[in-house]
Every structure is written in structure tokens, then in C-alpha cells.
Enzyme design. Structure first.
Site, PDB file in Angstrom:
ATOM      1  CB  ALA A  25      -0.880  -0.064   0.946  1.00 23.32           C
ATOM      2  CB  THR A  29       1.129   6.678   0.611  1.00 26.14           C
ATOM      3  OG1 THR A  29       2.188   6.937   0.384  1.00 26.14           O
ATOM      4  CG2 THR A  29       0.393   5.209   1.387  1.00 26.14           C
ATOM      5  CG  PHE A  36      -4.327  -1.369   5.386  1.00 34.42           C
ATOM      6  CD1 PHE A  36      -5.652  -0.757   5.559  1.00 34.42           C
ATOM      7  CD2 PHE A  36      -4.743  -2.741   5.461  1.00 34.42           C
ATOM      8  CE1 PHE A  36      -6.402  -0.720   4.637  1.00 34.42           C
ATOM      9  CE2 PHE A  36      -5.900  -3.245   4.956  1.00 34.42           C
ATOM     10  CZ  PHE A  36      -6.195  -2.601   4.466  1.00 34.42           C
ATOM     11  CD  GLN A 103       1.684  -7.069   0.481  1.00 32.19           C
ATOM     12  OE1 GLN A 103       1.374  -7.322   2.157  1.00 32.19           O
ATOM     13  NE2 GLN A 103       2.380  -6.793   0.755  1.00 32.19           N
ATOM     14  CB  ILE A 105      -7.524  -4.194  -4.447  1.00 35.73           C
ATOM     15  CG1 ILE A 105      -7.574  -2.771  -3.511  1.00 35.73           C
ATOM     16  CG2 ILE A 105      -6.933  -5.752  -3.416  1.00 35.73           C
ATOM     17  CD1 ILE A 105      -8.270  -3.429  -2.698  1.00 35.73           C
ATOM     18  CG  HIS A 121      -3.744  -9.576  -0.901  1.00 34.51           C
ATOM     19  ND1 HIS A 121      -2.969  -8.225   0.104  1.00 34.51           N
ATOM     20  CD2 HIS A 121      -3.134 -10.480  -0.609  1.00 34.51           C
ATOM     21  CE1 HIS A 121      -2.261  -9.363   1.191  1.00 34.51           C
ATOM     22  NE2 HIS A 121      -2.615 -10.144   0.949  1.00 34.51           N
ATOM     23  CB  SER A 194       5.412  -4.304   2.038  1.00 37.21           C
ATOM     24  OG  SER A 194       3.931  -4.849   2.364  1.00 37.21           O
ATOM     25  CB  SER A 195       3.984  -2.636   7.722  1.00 31.28           C
ATOM     26  OG  SER A 195       3.040  -4.337   7.193  1.00 31.28           O
TER      27      SER A 195
HETATM   28  P1  NAD Z   1       0.931  -1.077   5.320  1.00 28.71           P
HETATM   29  O1  NAD Z   1       0.194  -0.483   4.878  1.00 28.71           O
HETATM   30  O2  NAD Z   1       0.993  -2.312   6.022  1.00 28.71           O
HETATM   31  O3  NAD Z   1       2.338  -1.020   5.210  1.00 28.71           O
HETATM   32  C1  NAD Z   1       2.354   0.117   4.670  1.00 28.71           C
HETATM   33  C2  NAD Z   1       4.067   0.554   4.211  1.00 28.71           C
HETATM   34  O4  NAD Z   1       4.175   1.361   3.522  1.00 28.71           O
HETATM   35  C3  NAD Z   1       4.637   1.086   5.959  1.00 28.71           C
HETATM   36  O5  NAD Z   1       5.510   0.683   6.380  1.00 28.71           O
HETATM   37  C4  NAD Z   1       4.704   2.580   5.404  1.00 28.71           C
HETATM   38  O6  NAD Z   1       5.832   3.263   5.646  1.00 28.71           O
HETATM   39  C5  NAD Z   1       5.695   2.594   4.375  1.00 28.71           C
HETATM   40  N1  NAD Z   1       5.063   4.073   3.242  1.00 28.71           N
HETATM   41  C6  NAD Z   1       4.166   4.821   2.893  1.00 28.71           C
HETATM   42  N2  NAD Z   1       4.238   5.651   2.203  1.00 28.71           N
HETATM   43  C7  NAD Z   1       5.548   5.201   1.271  1.00 28.71           C
HETATM   44  C8  NAD Z   1       5.668   5.678   0.163  1.00 28.71           C
HETATM   45  N3  NAD Z   1       5.677   7.460  -0.243  1.00 28.71           N
HETATM   46  N4  NAD Z   1       7.113   5.384  -0.167  1.00 28.71           N
HETATM   47  C9  NAD Z   1       7.453   4.224   0.837  1.00 28.71           C
HETATM   48  N5  NAD Z   1       6.677   3.603   1.817  1.00 28.71           N
HETATM   49  C10 NAD Z   1       5.743   4.100   2.381  1.00 28.71           C
HETATM   50  O7  NAD Z   1       0.680  -2.332   3.456  1.00 28.71           O
HETATM   51  P2  NAD Z   1       1.118  -3.204   3.039  1.00 28.71           P
HETATM   52  O8  NAD Z   1       1.623  -4.049   3.441  1.00 28.71           O
HETATM   53  O9  NAD Z   1       0.857  -3.305   1.372  1.00 28.71           O
HETATM   54  O10 NAD Z   1      -0.664  -4.055   3.070  1.00 28.71           O
HETATM   55  C11 NAD Z   1      -1.812  -3.767   4.188  1.00 28.71           C
HETATM   56  C12 NAD Z   1      -2.737  -4.477   2.741  1.00 28.71           C
HETATM   57  O11 NAD Z   1      -3.474  -3.737   2.740  1.00 28.71           O
HETATM   58  C13 NAD Z   1      -2.899  -5.373   2.209  1.00 28.71           C
HETATM   59  O12 NAD Z   1      -2.508  -6.581   2.220  1.00 28.71           O
HETATM   60  C14 NAD Z   1      -3.086  -4.193   0.673  1.00 28.71           C
HETATM   61  O13 NAD Z   1      -3.899  -5.605  -0.200  1.00 28.71           O
HETATM   62  C15 NAD Z   1      -4.209  -3.654   1.732  1.00 28.71           C
HETATM   63  N6  NAD Z   1      -4.440  -2.729   1.150  1.00 28.71           N
HETATM   64  C16 NAD Z   1      -3.849  -1.767   0.173  1.00 28.71           C
HETATM   65  C17 NAD Z   1      -4.066  -0.543  -0.847  1.00 28.71           C
HETATM   66  C18 NAD Z   1      -4.083  -0.369  -1.863  1.00 28.71           C
HETATM   67  O14 NAD Z   1      -4.555  -0.983  -2.969  1.00 28.71           O
HETATM   68  N7  NAD Z   1      -3.324   0.707  -2.260  1.00 28.71           N
HETATM   69  C19 NAD Z   1      -4.467   0.500   0.082  1.00 28.71           C
HETATM   70  C20 NAD Z   1      -4.494   0.175   1.857  1.00 28.71           C
HETATM   71  C21 NAD Z   1      -4.061  -1.839   1.902  1.00 28.71           C
END
Ligand code: NAD
Ligand code: ZN
Length: 248
Positions: A25, A29, A36, A103, A105, A121, A194-195
């Protein structure tokens, strides 16, 4: 300091004949979609996605699912890819990465031009009837919700409709099996945004020979990584692309 790390990442990419990228995710951003788990801005601060986007809520309380959880998906619909997505698409075009395991969507990798994308996902393009399994365009499913058909029902059989995103409680789609196969032969895995806290995707990095992490905040995998860059992925990936283009 960051420039040294960029050089190091580029060297690793040039030396590897099989590089894959795993995104989360965080890469989206910068396109305006909250992730998340970022501190202060992550969705988890406001809402518990596990509460509203899970199969148990969908089955037991579809009203709640479609009134509270579903809108989280719609907020991703009209969003544009950012510099990070675009840089990854170019790296694929240059033959420097073999594909992306995401991951996310949100379809932003495809919108940026990436061709080989495994969506472990699911995605927000379609939905499925739980009974007859027929597919429906997600726009049509959303229209039903918007005109108050809650929960939305399949036109063919009257079954409950669901979006094709993986929710808490779901098994992962075939793309995940494919991702596991690809990672076996992968020399370098670059994890972006990704976290690494959602299983089983969080187990993928340990299957790769070498891992580079590009993430704003530290992760539990940092100590096993070849290289960690705590900076925005749009900035880092653009620099990596610029650097690698110099060598063309
Ligand atoms: P996560 O929210 O757990 O972690 C996101 C990580 O990205 C954090 O550690 C954060 O520090 C980092 N981050 C934030 N902005 C950043 C940037 N500009 N550059 C680099 N790093 C940055 O996300 P995850 O590990 O993908 O797990 C969340 C779950 O939620 C996934 O399974 C996903 O399917 C879903 N999700 C998807 C979306 C999407 O499709 N865009 C959005 C929210 C959640
Ligand atoms: Zn049906």
C-alpha cells in the site's frame, strides 16, 4: 548517503538476471490512497479494516459490509499512478525487472503501463456471485449499492455479490501460487511500500536470495535485507530509473 544507497541498488539490479518487485500500500500513498499502517495517516488509525472488510462481516452482516467497508474500495477507483509506479513500468520495459507481485488492489501498476503484474490480494475491477460464481463488473455492483440495493444481489440467481478483493478470512488467488513459484528463481527481490506484516505475503521475502527494502518506516525484515532505504518510493524509484538510464 541516499545517493550511495541508490548506486548500490542500481548495481544490484544490473548484476541480477532475475529481479522481481513486491509492492504494498505504501507505493500508492503518493497517489492519495491511504495505506493501513503508516503512523497518523494509515487507515487503521480511523477504522479497523479487519472489522468491516472481512468475509465474516460479509456473510453475517452484509448490510454493515456494504455500508461501512465497501466505500474504502471505491475511494481507489479514480486515482492515477505516481512516479513510483511509472518508474517500475519503465524498468520492466528496459528488461531490468521481470515483474511485479502486488498486494495492492488499486490497479495502479497496470495504469502506469506494467505488463507482468501478479495481484495476490485481488483487485477492484470485478465482483463475483457467491452462489453461481458469475462475474460482474465492479462498476455495476457499485451502481446497485448506490441505488440502495444493499446487499447487492446477482441478476441471474439472486445470490449475494462480493468484490474480487481478498478479505480477512479468504484464501489467496492463484496469483499467489504463481508468485511463490517465481520467487524460487528470483535473484533479487525489491520490496516497495510494505510493512511486511500481512501473512502469507510476508513470508515471500525470505524465499528470495537477496532483498532490498524501500519503505518509509522500518520493518521486521530490515536486518535480513541487503539494503534498506527509508524514503518515499516515488523519489527513490525515480532516482534509480534515472541512474540506470545513464548506462543505456
Ligand atoms: P501497510 O499499510 O501495512 O504498510 C505500508 C508501508 O508503506 C508502511 O510501512 C509505510 O511506512 C510505508 N509507506 C507509506 N508511504 C510510503 C511511501 N510514499 N514510500 C515508501 N513507503 C511508504 O501496507 P501493506 O504491507 O501493503 O499491507 C496492507 C494490506 O492492505 C495489503 O494487503 C493491501 O492489499 C491492502 N491495502 C491496499 C491498498 C491499495 O491497494 N492501494 C491500500 C490500503 C491497503
Ligand atoms: Zn448468481
Amino acid at each position: 548517503m541516499i545517493n550511495n544507497k541508490i548506486q548500490e541498488v542500481c548495481r544490484n539490479i544490473k548484476e541480477s538476471s532475475n529481479t522481481l518487485v513486491l509492492t504494498g500500500a505504501g507505493i500508492s500513498t503518493e497517489s492519495g490512497i491511504p495505506d493501513f499502517r503508516s503512523q497518523n495517516t494509515g487507515l487503521w488509525e480511523k477504522i479497523d479494516p479487519m472489522e468491516v472488510l472481512s468475509t465474516s462481516v460479509l456473510f453475517e452482516n452484509p448490510q454493515k459490509f456494504y455500508k461501512e467497508g465497501y466505500s474504502l474500495l471505491l475511494d481507489m477507483e479514480d486515482v492515477q499512478p505516481n512516479k513510483g509506479h511509472v518508474a517500475l513500468a519503465k524498468l520492466e520495459e528496459m528488461g531490468l525487472i521481470k515483474g511485479i507481485i502486488t498486494q495492492n488492489i488499486d490497479s495502479l501498476h497496470q495504469k502506469a503501463g506494467s505488463k507482468k503484474v501478479l495481484e495476490v490480494h485481488g483487485h477492484i475491477r470485478t465482483g463475483t456471485c457467491l452462489d453461481c460464481k458469475s462475474k460482474i463488473n465492479l462498476r455495476k455492483l457499485t451502481n446497485k449499492v448506490e441505488i440502495g440495493e444493499i446487499p447487492p444481489i446477482c441478476d441471474k440467481c439472486g445470490g449475494l455479490l462480493r468484490p474480487d478483493v481478498v478479505m480477512f478470512g479468504d484464501r489467496l488467488p492463484d496469483d499467489f501460487d504463481r508468485a511463490q513459484e517465481l520467487i524460487q528463481d528470483c535473484e533479487l527481490l525489491i520490496v516497495v511500500g510494505s510493512s511486511l506484516s500481512v501473512a502469507p505475503v510476508s513470508f515471500l521475502p525470505q524465499m528470495a536470495s537477496k532483498v532490498i527494502l524501500i519503505n518509509l518506516e522500518p520493518t521486521h525484515f530490515d536486518r535480513y535485507a541487503e539494503n534498506v532505504i527509508n524514503e518515499k518510493s516515488g523519489i527513490v524509484l525515480t532516482k534509480v530509473l534515472e541512474e540506470l538510464r545513464k548506462g543505456e
